[in-house]
Design an enzyme around this catalytic site. Structure first.
Site, PDB file in Angstrom:
ATOM      1  N   ASP A  47      39.134  11.914   8.892  1.00  0.00           N
ATOM      2  CA  ASP A  47      39.113  12.095  10.224  1.00  0.00           C
ATOM      3  C   ASP A  47      38.891  13.449  10.794  1.00  0.00           C
ATOM      4  OD1 ASP A  47      39.883  11.334  12.783  1.00  0.00           O
ATOM      5  OD2 ASP A  47      41.751  12.617  12.883  1.00  0.00           O
ATOM      6  N   SER A  48      38.482  13.878  11.870  1.00  0.00           N
ATOM      7  CA  SER A  48      38.189  15.129  12.298  1.00  0.00           C
ATOM      8  C   SER A  48      39.319  16.047  12.453  1.00  0.00           C
ATOM      9  CB  SER A  48      37.604  14.973  13.903  1.00  0.00           C
ATOM     10  OG  SER A  48      38.541  14.482  14.537  1.00  0.00           O
TER      11      SER A  48
ATOM     12  N   CYS B 153      38.103   8.110  12.055  1.00  0.00           N
ATOM     13  CA  CYS B 153      37.737   8.751  13.293  1.00  0.00           C
ATOM     14  C   CYS B 153      36.910   8.143  14.031  1.00  0.00           C
ATOM     15  CB  CYS B 153      37.179  10.182  13.154  1.00  0.00           C
ATOM     16  SG  CYS B 153      36.623  11.101  14.449  1.00  0.00           S
ATOM     17  N   ASN B 154      37.137   7.509  15.366  1.00  0.00           N
ATOM     18  CA  ASN B 154      36.207   6.526  16.130  1.00  0.00           C
ATOM     19  C   ASN B 154      34.877   7.426  16.345  1.00  0.00           C
ATOM     20  OD1 ASN B 154      37.714   4.204  17.349  1.00  0.00           O
ATOM     21  ND2 ASN B 154      39.247   5.903  16.939  1.00  0.00           N
TER      22      ASN B 154
ATOM     23  N   GLU C 171      47.091  16.906  20.289  1.00  0.00           N
ATOM     24  CA  GLU C 171      47.058  17.727  19.187  1.00  0.00           C
ATOM     25  C   GLU C 171      48.186  18.991  19.256  1.00  0.00           C
ATOM     26  OE1 GLU C 171      43.998  18.732  16.630  1.00  0.00           O
ATOM     27  OE2 GLU C 171      44.011  16.608  16.269  1.00  0.00           O
TER      28      GLU C 171
ATOM     29  N   CYS D 161      40.786   5.721  19.928  1.00  0.00           N
ATOM     30  CA  CYS D 161      40.524   7.240  19.471  1.00  0.00           C
ATOM     31  C   CYS D 161      42.022   7.266  18.651  1.00  0.00           C
ATOM     32  CB  CYS D 161      40.719   8.406  20.564  1.00  0.00           C
ATOM     33  SG  CYS D 161      41.157  10.035  20.128  1.00  0.00           S
ATOM     34  N   THR D 162      41.826   7.954  17.294  1.00  0.00           N
ATOM     35  CA  THR D 162      43.117   7.871  16.743  1.00  0.00           C
ATOM     36  C   THR D 162      44.149   8.513  17.206  1.00  0.00           C
ATOM     37  OG1 THR D 162      41.953  10.032  15.727  1.00  0.00           O
ATOM     38  CG2 THR D 162      41.588   7.994  14.262  1.00  0.00           C
ATOM     39  N   HIS D 163      44.106   9.563  18.069  1.00  0.00           N
ATOM     40  CA  HIS D 163      45.210  10.075  18.778  1.00  0.00           C
ATOM     41  C   HIS D 163      46.191   9.313  19.700  1.00  0.00           C
ATOM     42  CE1 HIS D 163      42.909  13.509  16.986  1.00  0.00           C
ATOM     43  NE2 HIS D 163      43.881  14.384  17.448  1.00  0.00           N
TER      44      HIS D 163
HETATM   45  N1  DGL Z   1      39.591  11.455  15.812  1.00  0.00           N
HETATM   46  C1  DGL Z   1      38.873  11.554  16.844  1.00  0.00           C
HETATM   47  C2  DGL Z   1      38.560  10.032  17.370  1.00  0.00           C
HETATM   48  O1  DGL Z   1      39.325   9.059  16.901  1.00  0.00           O
HETATM   49  C3  DGL Z   1      39.509  12.428  18.131  1.00  0.00           C
HETATM   50  C4  DGL Z   1      39.437  13.460  17.932  1.00  0.00           C
HETATM   51  C5  DGL Z   1      38.177  14.234  18.123  1.00  0.00           C
HETATM   52  O2  DGL Z   1      37.599  14.521  19.305  1.00  0.00           O
HETATM   53  O3  DGL Z   1      37.792  15.102  17.042  1.00  0.00           O
HETATM   54  O4  DGL Z   1      37.789   9.803  18.178  1.00  0.00           O
END
Ligand code: DGL
Length: 287
Positions: free
Chosen positions: A7-8, A70-71, A167, A202-204
């Protein structure tokens, strides 16, 4: 073989949590590219380069199968990676994403089919997608849903303020107005059509699912990505015994970050529901 989760940042821990619950005997290795997060505002080329580097690092850790949690990375980079790079550089290994299970759940058409299935067309309905700017710009959700279920209308909404707020652990009171604003902006573009389901793409966002539920009209279904991804991985592993673990009892996941391990460990635990002792990866992804 271990399963890698990329993931990012630490948002992908919401997915890892569901994966470890679905496959408790498996060894997992998690890599969060916190040093380069967020990916949402980055260019497609940067996202591709960083995702390839992250996946390569997980392969080097002995992972045979990677889930790009990460999407943004999955939407922008995955198809390109699978088409050439992966096949040529890493035959016998595979990389899965988080969009496929969601698209299959909405359309009820297997990913490989890429067209509507006669007699199995889902009801015409309207689906809202909340995601990062990168995911929205990629057009992946509307394109992949549209191919398989042309009667499903997809309306997207980029939510650039949410990832930084989530975050940093901002309280609900600070995040609620942003969620309300994004729901209102999407609703305006529906032209009066009722919204049937929404994707928190989005994962968050699972961490603020309750704020979306609060802001959406009653009765709108909120589709849970971690649960769908976990179920899909279970089915994939049943069909692919080559990714079975070597034997013995799996220890808990290992957690790597390209950021500051102490800071990430302190912030990330609530995404996983348990402590996450991160180790710093002393290597810059993507060079
Ligand atoms: N993890 C990213 C996602 O699921 C969101 C965070 C980012 O922008 O890096 O899209």
């Amino acid at each position: 073989m271990a399963i890698g989760v990329f993931d990012s940042g630490h948002g992908g821990l919401t997915v890892l949590r569901a994966l470890t619950e679905a496959a408790p005997g498996r060894p997992f290795v998690y890599l969060g590219d916190n040093g380069n997060a967020p990916y949402g505002p980055r260019s497609d080329e940067e996202i591709y380069r960083l995702t390839v580097a992250g996946v390569e690092h997980l392969f080097a850790q002995g992972c045979g199968l990677i889930v790009v949690a990460c999407n943004t990375a999955a939407a922008v980079a995955l198809r390109r990676m699978q088409q050439t790079w992966l096949r040529d550089a890493y035959p016998g290994r595979n990389v899965l994403g988080v969009l496929v299970p969601m698209v299959e759940a909405i359309t009820r058409v297997p990913w490989m089919v890429e067209a509507p299935l006669a007699g199995r067309l889902p009801e015409p309905r309207t689906v809202g997608v909340f995601a990062t700017a990168g995911t929205v710009r990629s057009g992946s959700f509307p394109r992949e849903i549209g191919k398989r279920a042309p009667d499903v209308t997809v309306v997207q909404q980029a939510c650039p303020d949410l990832v930084p707020l989530i975050e940093e652990g901002a309280p609900d009171a600070a995040i609620r107005p942003a969620v309300r604003r994004y729901v209102a902006e999407l609703t305006e573009r529906l032209d009066g059509r009722p919204l049937d389901s929404v994707v928190l793409g989005c994962t968050h966002y699972p961490l603020v699912a309750h704020l979306f539920a609060e802001a959406l009209p009653p009765g709108v279904e909120v589709l849970s990505q971690p649960a769908l991804v976990a179920r899909s991985l279970e089915h994939y592993l049943e069909r692919h015994p080559e990714y079975a673990p070597a034997g013995g009892t799996a220890e808990g996941p290992r957690f790597f970050t390209t950021g500051d391990a102490a800071r990430v460990s302190a912030l990330a635990g609530r995404f996983f529901g348990r402590p996450t002792p991160f180790e710093t990866l002393f290597e810059t992804l993507g060079g």
